[in-house]
Structures are given as structure tokens and as C-alpha cells.
Design a protein around this motif. Sequence first.
Motif, short mmCIF file in Angstrom:
data_model
loop_
_atom_site.label_atom_id
_atom_site.label_comp_id
_atom_site.label_asym_id
_atom_site.label_seq_id
_atom_site.Cartn_x
_atom_site.Cartn_y
_atom_site.Cartn_z
N LYS A 28 0.82 -1.21 0.00
CA LYS A 28 0.00 0.00 0.00
C LYS A 28 0.85 1.26 0.00
N VAL A 29 2.15 1.07 -0.16
CA VAL A 29 3.08 2.20 -0.20
C VAL A 29 4.07 1.97 -1.34
N ALA A 30 4.36 3.04 -2.06
CA ALA A 30 5.38 2.98 -3.11
C ALA A 30 6.25 4.22 -2.99
N VAL A 31 7.55 4.04 -3.10
CA VAL A 31 8.49 5.14 -3.02
C VAL A 31 9.28 5.17 -4.31
N CYS A 32 9.44 6.36 -4.87
CA CYS A 32 10.22 6.45 -6.10
C CYS A 32 10.93 7.79 -6.20
N GLY A 33 11.93 7.80 -7.03
CA GLY A 33 12.64 9.03 -7.33
C GLY A 33 11.95 9.75 -8.47
N VAL A 34 11.86 11.06 -8.34
CA VAL A 34 11.22 11.88 -9.36
C VAL A 34 12.17 13.03 -9.69
N HIS A 35 12.40 13.27 -10.97
CA HIS A 35 13.29 14.35 -11.37
C HIS A 35 12.56 15.69 -11.31
N ASP A 36 13.17 16.65 -10.62
CA ASP A 36 12.62 18.00 -10.53
C ASP A 36 13.33 18.84 -11.59
N ALA A 37 12.61 19.18 -12.65
CA ALA A 37 13.20 19.89 -13.79
C ALA A 37 13.67 21.29 -13.40
N THR A 97 14.91 22.39 -10.38
CA THR A 97 16.16 22.36 -9.62
C THR A 97 17.19 21.42 -10.22
N ARG A 98 16.75 20.62 -11.21
CA ARG A 98 17.61 19.62 -11.87
C ARG A 98 18.16 18.61 -10.87
N GLN A 99 17.31 18.24 -9.91
CA GLN A 99 17.69 17.26 -8.90
C GLN A 99 16.61 16.19 -8.82
N ASP A 100 17.02 15.03 -8.33
CA ASP A 100 16.04 13.98 -8.09
C ASP A 100 15.47 14.15 -6.69
N ARG A 101 14.19 13.87 -6.55
CA ARG A 101 13.48 14.00 -5.27
C ARG A 101 12.86 12.66 -4.93
#
Length: 159
Positions: free
Chosen positions: A5-14, A16-20
Motif C-alpha cells: 500500500k506504499v510505493a516510493v520512487c525518485g522523481v526528477h525536478d526539472a 532544480t535539476r535534482q532527483d526528489r
Amino acid sequence: MDLGKVAVCGVHDAQTRQDRIVVFVMHTKKIELFLPLVQRLKSHLNYRGGWHIQDVVPIRRIPKTTSGKVQRYKLAQSYEQGEFDVVLASLTEAARNIQEANYAPVPQGEIEQKLIGICQAILNVQSIGKEDSYFDIGVTSLQLVQIVDQLEEQLGIHI
């Protein structure tokens, strides 16, 4: 929380050009009931692993493959395309309403006002209470260093 019931993932922040790091949690009840979970998750993950969580998003279902594997890329893609912006804005508004209802201004001295101002600027938050834990706020080690630098500069002391 139940498994699956939980999923965690990396998302690119365009911007700041960083992964969140974004956490998605299955939730079908009122948004106000989700707020305590957001704070507990962010605090726990920061305390246990030093991870700064960008957002905790309530979703009705977690996309999975026919074999049952979580499709994190779909969640990340939907997040990047702004599909969760409305629900995140609702969370922010609900949190602000609760914070305003519980806010009681405390008289502050000059040094305390400077400290609060520094923390608000570096952490990008509207208000900070004297009893707030930096784990609950989600402060990173880099932000702590920035706070110390500003304190040393503005107060003329070495910490």
C-alpha cells in the motif's frame, strides 16, 4: 502500513535539476485524516535514514503489473506531469488551516527573531514553533550547515 500500500520512487525536478523522493500511499478517506501520516512518514524517514521526502501523496490505487510488481515509473511520470498537483495543494491548504488554528504567537527576543527568520528562509516555511523537531520539519544536514553559517554571520559568534 500494510505491505503493497506504499510505493516510493525518485522523481526528477526539472526546475532544480535534482532527483526528489516521493512517497505514494493508498488512502481513500478524507484528506485531513491523511495529514498526521504525512508528518509521521517524513519524520520517520528523515530520522532513520536522513532522507528528505519531497511529498507524500495519497492515491486510491497503486499501479501494478499483471505479476503484481509496483509500476513506480508510472507514478513518477504522473507526478512529473502534475497529475497530483490538486491533491497536494489540498494537503497544503489543510495543513495551513490546522497550523493557523493551533498557532499562538509567543513574544520573541531579538536573537530568537533572527533564528526564526534564518530557519524560515533556509527551510522555506511560513512558521516554526519553539518546540518543533527538525526531524519533523524534514531538515537536511546541508540546511543545518546553512543555518549555522547564517547564525555565525549574523550574530558574530562561532558555533
